[in-house]
Enzyme design. Structure first.
Site, short mmCIF file in Angstrom:
data_model
loop_
_atom_site.label_atom_id
_atom_site.label_comp_id
_atom_site.label_asym_id
_atom_site.label_seq_id
_atom_site.Cartn_x
_atom_site.Cartn_y
_atom_site.Cartn_z
CB ALA A 75 -1.94 19.74 18.19
N GLY A 76 -4.16 17.55 16.14
CA GLY A 76 -4.51 16.14 15.96
C GLY A 76 -3.42 15.50 15.11
CG ASN A 80 -11.61 16.05 4.96
OD1 ASN A 80 -10.87 16.01 3.99
ND2 ASN A 80 -11.96 14.98 5.66
NE ARG A 97 -3.55 12.45 17.95
CZ ARG A 97 -3.89 13.44 18.78
NH1 ARG A 97 -2.95 14.21 19.30
NH2 ARG A 97 -5.13 13.65 19.10
CE LYS A 100 -9.41 15.28 1.21
NZ LYS A 100 -10.18 14.15 1.63
CG ASN A 139 -14.10 13.92 1.30
OD1 ASN A 139 -13.39 14.89 1.47
ND2 ASN A 139 -13.62 12.69 1.42
CG ASN A 144 -16.26 11.01 3.67
OD1 ASN A 144 -15.75 10.30 2.82
ND2 ASN A 144 -15.55 11.85 4.41
CG ASN A 203 -13.81 4.29 2.64
OD1 ASN A 203 -14.69 4.54 3.46
ND2 ASN A 203 -12.69 4.99 2.56
CB SER A 257 -12.83 11.25 8.26
OG SER A 257 -13.46 11.80 7.12
O1 KPL Z 1 -11.07 11.37 2.62
C1 KPL Z 1 -11.66 10.40 2.97
C2 KPL Z 1 -12.25 10.42 4.33
O2 KPL Z 1 -12.45 9.40 4.95
O3 KPL Z 1 -12.51 11.55 4.81
C3 KPL Z 1 -11.83 9.23 2.04
C4 KPL Z 1 -11.32 9.59 0.69
C5 KPL Z 1 -13.27 8.85 1.95
C6 KPL Z 1 -11.00 8.04 2.49
O4 KPL Z 1 -11.52 7.37 3.58
#
Ligand code: KPL
Length: 292
Positions: free
Chosen positions: A8-9, A97, A125, A175, A179, A183, A193, A246
């Site tokens: 529950a984030g 993710n 949040r 995706k 990433n 990332n 980014n 992230s």
């Molecule tokens: O999905 C993302 C993440 O930060 O996990 C991106 C696309 C890099 C956007 O910040």
């Protein structure tokens, strides 16, 4: 019908509110003993308050529909505490993710219907009970091991309605590839980014990652985009220029990152195909050492 929620984030809470708006009951599986709490959702000019109910720690009621929004590395640990309650033919939707965790959950529940989802919804949040939705985004969902089109029970009622993906594995790879390109570099260079695009050294490194990712993609015979990966990665880096990825956020907060489920997954696939990815392997180790 009841959807149970693990994780529950911000994203978990957001989809809990979407389900409640659609008239669906949601129960949170938490480690805390509390049985409900109030959540304020701020979205545009709207402010709505929701009651989120949590199952008691000793609840025994079978779980038939499970939404998992934990971070990828936490998936199996989070499931373990509730495993005895999860029906063998449950519908389990992983909205996270990364890749690799879906197969691990399928191995635990071979007869379950495993759904995978990805979302571009943006939420954060300001405290555990105040959620800000900054973009509704789009959400794609599909059954992992079949090409049949559809959404999990009740999800067709959500607003905005998720897209039923004909090939969710392809969406997950798209995706993952983006990433992989953004990332780890942002984590290693501790940059936003957008800096990846503006710094020629970082840009060259991004190109090296993308070239290696494309080797794997070509070997899997699964074209991801009509144009090159680097073009798409640059587009996303530009669109999210002011964002902290992230992975960088996890590193700065000394939390485990999702690297094993992003670059780690890519490198495992490459190993199985006999392809060497020196640049991504090095990045994998560098990011791991940041949080070890
Ligand atoms: O999905 C993302 C993440 O930060 O996990 C991106 C696309 C890099 C956007 O910040």
């Amino acid at each position: 019908m009841i959807w149970h929620l693990l994780g529950a984030g911000a994203i978990g809470q957001l989809f809990a509110t979407r389900l409640i708006d659609a008239g669906v009951s949601v129960r949170i599986l938490s480690r805390q003993p509390s049985d409900y709490y109030q959540l304020h959702l701020l979205e545009g000019k709207d402010k709505r308050t929701y009651m989120l109910h949590a199952d008691a720690i000793d609840a025994e009621e079978p779980i038939k529909h499970l939404l998992i929004c934990t971070k990828a590395p936490d998936t199996l640990d989070a499931i373990q505490a509730h495993q005895h309650r999860i029906c063998s033919n449950a519908h389990i939707l992983l909205l996270q993710n990364g890749m690799g965790q879906h197969e691990a959950v399928q191995a635990l529940f071979p007869n379950a219907n495993i759904w995978a989802g990805i979302t571009t919804a943006g939420a954060w949040r300001s405290d555990p009970f105040t959620l800000h939705c900054v973009s509704q985004g789009t959400t794609e969902i599909g059954l992992l091991n079949t090409r049949s089109l559809g959404l999990p029970d009740d999800w067709e009622k959500l607003l905005p309605q998720p897209i039923a993906a004909a090939n969710i594995r392809l969406s997950l790879w798209r995706k993952l590839a983006i990433n992989c390109a953004i990332n780890p570099l942002t984590a290693v260079h501790q940059c936003l980014n957008g800096e990846l695009v503006n710094n020629p050294v970082f840009l060259e490194q991004m190109q090296a990652i993308c070239d290696e990712v494309e080797k794997v993609i070509n070997a899997l015979d699964q074209p991801l985009f009509e144009t090159s990966l680097i073009e798409h990665a640059l587009l996303v880096a530009n669109q999210t220029a002011k964002n902290r990825s992230s992975m960088l956020t996890d590193v700065l907060n000394s939390r485990p990152t999702e690297i094993d489920f992003i670059t780690g997954y890519l490198c495992n696939q490459a190993d199985q195909l006999g392809i060497s990815l020196p640049f991504n392997q090095a990045l994998l180790q560098q990011v791991k050492s940041l949080t070890s």
